[in-house]
Design an enzyme around this catalytic site. Sequence first.
Site, PDB file in Angstrom:
ATOM      1  CD  GLU A   1       6.185  15.407 -21.735  1.00  0.00           C
ATOM      2  OE1 GLU A   1       6.596  15.672 -23.122  1.00  0.00           O
ATOM      3  OE2 GLU A   1       5.129  15.398 -21.280  1.00  0.00           O
TER       4      GLU A   1
ATOM      5  CG  ASP B   1       3.588  15.855 -18.753  1.00  0.00           C
ATOM      6  OD1 ASP B   1       3.227  16.436 -19.783  1.00  0.00           O
ATOM      7  OD2 ASP B   1       4.263  14.838 -18.716  1.00  0.00           O
TER       8      ASP B   1
ATOM      9  CB  SER C   1       3.587  16.053 -24.548  1.00  0.00           C
ATOM     10  OG  SER C   1       4.211  14.913 -24.609  1.00  0.00           O
TER      11      SER C   1
ATOM     12  CG  ASP D   1     -17.771  14.870 -34.325  1.00  0.00           C
ATOM     13  OD1 ASP D   1     -16.812  14.200 -34.459  1.00  0.00           O
ATOM     14  OD2 ASP D   1     -18.686  14.246 -35.142  1.00  0.00           O
ATOM     15  CB  ILE D   2     -12.507  17.248 -33.957  1.00  0.00           C
ATOM     16  CG1 ILE D   2     -12.432  17.721 -32.666  1.00  0.00           C
ATOM     17  CG2 ILE D   2     -11.377  18.066 -35.058  1.00  0.00           C
ATOM     18  CD1 ILE D   2     -13.047  19.171 -32.123  1.00  0.00           C
TER      19      ILE D   2
ATOM     20  N   GLY E   1     -18.320  11.926 -36.354  1.00  0.00           N
ATOM     21  CA  GLY E   1     -18.336  10.744 -35.329  1.00  0.00           C
ATOM     22  C   GLY E   1     -16.709  10.586 -35.043  1.00  0.00           C
TER      23      GLY E   1
ATOM     24  CG  ASP F   1     -11.817  11.522 -36.395  1.00  0.00           C
ATOM     25  OD1 ASP F   1     -10.690  11.739 -35.807  1.00  0.00           O
ATOM     26  OD2 ASP F   1     -12.844  12.570 -36.471  1.00  0.00           O
TER      27      ASP F   1
END
Length: 588
Positions: A284, A288, A504, A546-547, A565, A567
């Site tokens: 992690e 990061d 993550s 936009d996905i 839009g 979601d």
Amino acid sequence: MTCTCRSLLFLLLVFAGWASALQPFRVKESLPALPRGWTAKARARQDHILQLQIGLRQADPDLLYDILANVSDPRHTQYGQHLSKHEVDELVRPHQMTAEAAAAWLAHHGIPEATISRNSAGDWISIQVPVRLAEAMLDTQYQEFTHDDGSSVIRCTSWSLPADLHEHVEFIQPTTIFGRPKPHRSFIHYVPPGITLSNPTNCSEAVTPDCIKQLYGIGSYRANASAPNRLGISGYLDSYANMNDTTYFYKQFVPKAYEADFSFGVEFINGGLNSQSGAESSLEGNLDVEYGGSMSFPIPNTYYSTGGSPPFDPSEGTPQNTNEPYAEFLSYILNKTNDELPTVLSTSYGDEEQTVPYSYAQGVCNLFAQLGARGVSVLFSSGDGGVGDGQGPNQPSSSCISNDGTKTAMFLPFFPATCPFVTAVGATMGVPEVAATFSGGGYSNYFSRPYWQEGAVQAYAPHIPSSYGALYNSSGRAYPDVSAQGNNFIIQQDGNLTTGYGTSCAAPTFSGIVALLNDFLISRGKAPLGFLNPWLYIVGSVGFNDITVGNNPGCGTDGFSAIDGWDPVTGVGTPNFPMLMNLLSLSL
Ligand SMILES: *[C@@H]1O[C@H](CO)[C@@H](O)[C@H](O)[C@H]1NC(C)=O
Ligand SMILES: *[C@@H]1O[C@H](CO)[C@@H](O)[C@H](O)[C@H]1NC(C)=O
Ligand SMILES: *[C@@H]1O[C@H](CO)[C@@H](O)[C@H](O)[C@H]1NC(C)=O
Ligand SMILES: *[C@@H]1O[C@H](CO)[C@@H](O)[C@H](O)[C@H]1NC(C)=O
Ligand SMILES: *[C@@H]1O[C@H](CO)[C@@H](O)[C@H](O)[C@H]1NC(C)=O
Ligand SMILES: *[C@@H]1O[C@H](CO)[C@@H](O)[C@H](O)[C@H]1NC(C)=O
Ligand SMILES: CC(=O)N[C@H]1CO[C@H](CO)[C@@H](O)[C@@H]1O
């Protein structure tokens, strides 16, 4: 005459003191049922030391939210006029009566003033007390609880305060908190030695810094290393970021950073460590730092390592840090002056909202709002369980139930992503990008919907299957707000290349890009973006890809679907860097 009055007054004061000491206990907080997975094991050792965090009521709790909205809403004349530490401290300071009531209560229990630690605003108090004393103060019994996964905590299921303290104290933890923030990273997979990526700029094959920069149009944007700007990454749970892994990662994937000897600073909080022995370095922390740093190079970045986390052995009598995660870190960072603060703070941890007591969640969310008012963009990964807790579409619906004793079927929103004052980052995968199936999203049961996302969330409502009924809270704060690539990331870890996925991966990536946008603003003498959400929903969304494909299954359902839009799978979408720069140019 005068004398009599004085004596009378004195007697009255003494009486008032006694009255307060003798006020009967009233239950302040109580759990109707133990959260799923936990079993009471034994009475806690009386000499076990608890570090209690006490949250006091602020004199005017709405003031902070009012100012935060003003300085973060691009339509407001106060937009960008972030507050200083002193200004925020004064805004949230408890009423003097509250501070005095709390001090009198602690003194009554013989807690020496010198051992009481207060944050500078005076609304959070921290004390170390043995279980025996905590039990007397809270009229409760602490027990050792064990989780199915083998970990243990010292908690109680109900606690009380003298009736007259109820209006002054918002929360005390650890009492009823059973949440344990976990890194939002589900799975790692070692890349076989010797593999070469045929095209490191193609995110369909594997995700590397180059392919993300290409996908989001970051191209050759060069940030100003000497501008006052910083990316912060917080690590909990003994998660470490390894310098050598990061350097080696840059050598392979960001040669310019490697040639510049680019690395990260580390600050230690509450006994946090950053062990560099390979075996203990954590995926992690590395992930990061490697992605946050790659995106934002050469903007300085700092890894904040906060200690005080499980596992621990409750049968030992030695003082133990509690695994209350946020208070120590937030008091530390809020104690900095504005020029020492990062402009962006990325965190990839979270837990089921309902395992975090309501009052404590409100208190922690308020601290994130304080950071926002001071100009910090606070970003959290949205969780890796879709609408559930990560067991996929076939997750038995029996595990998606409320903790309130009624065992009502429900989706499982994740905190702190549900706090309206953080920006929650969901995940996408592949090219062209679609929603990642694990992308956490949904509606809070604790936080009502802020005005800035009302329109976007209402527009989504007709797309929710009616069969979901009461599985989600239609009036809650909805998340995520944004998303970024989160699947099949190449990570240097413990001397090897591995791949990992999870929100993550998305949170530090997105945060690094926000640091670049701040660089653009700061280099032109403007304030950094600060709390993002009002800007994001009111003007920023056109700067996002936009996905519209994919969904986030869980709890035996298909979850929510990505649409045109906003979601609750991918938020307003993934960053389109050139468009975002154009938007910011308009405001110069
Ligand atoms: C926030 O803005 C509103 C509307 O412009 C204004 O009435 C209010 O005084 C502002 N709040 C603060 C604390 O400055
Ligand atoms: C990217 O990789 C995918 C999967 O390997 C492949 O189908 C696609 O053609 C590649 N695109 C480019 C531009 O190389
Ligand atoms: C970089 O930032 C420093 C410090 O704010 C400033 O003096 C300098 O002009 C900036 N350079 C560019 C190229 O923007
Ligand atoms: C806050 O900073 C001051 C000095 O800058 C220090 O004396 C104090 O201990 C700090 N408090 C916390 C809670 O870190
Ligand atoms: C739904 O959310 C609202 C806040 O937005 C809260 O007051 C209410 O209790 C929630 N309902 C449930 C069932 O949790
Ligand atoms: C740093 O990592 C590289 C690659 O794993 C390894 O070859 C090298 O020995 C490491 N150096 C140190 C000082 O650990
Ligand atoms: C799974 C794997 O490939 N692990 C290797 C990681 O690298 C070390 C040396 O740095 C090897 O010993 C491991 O086998």
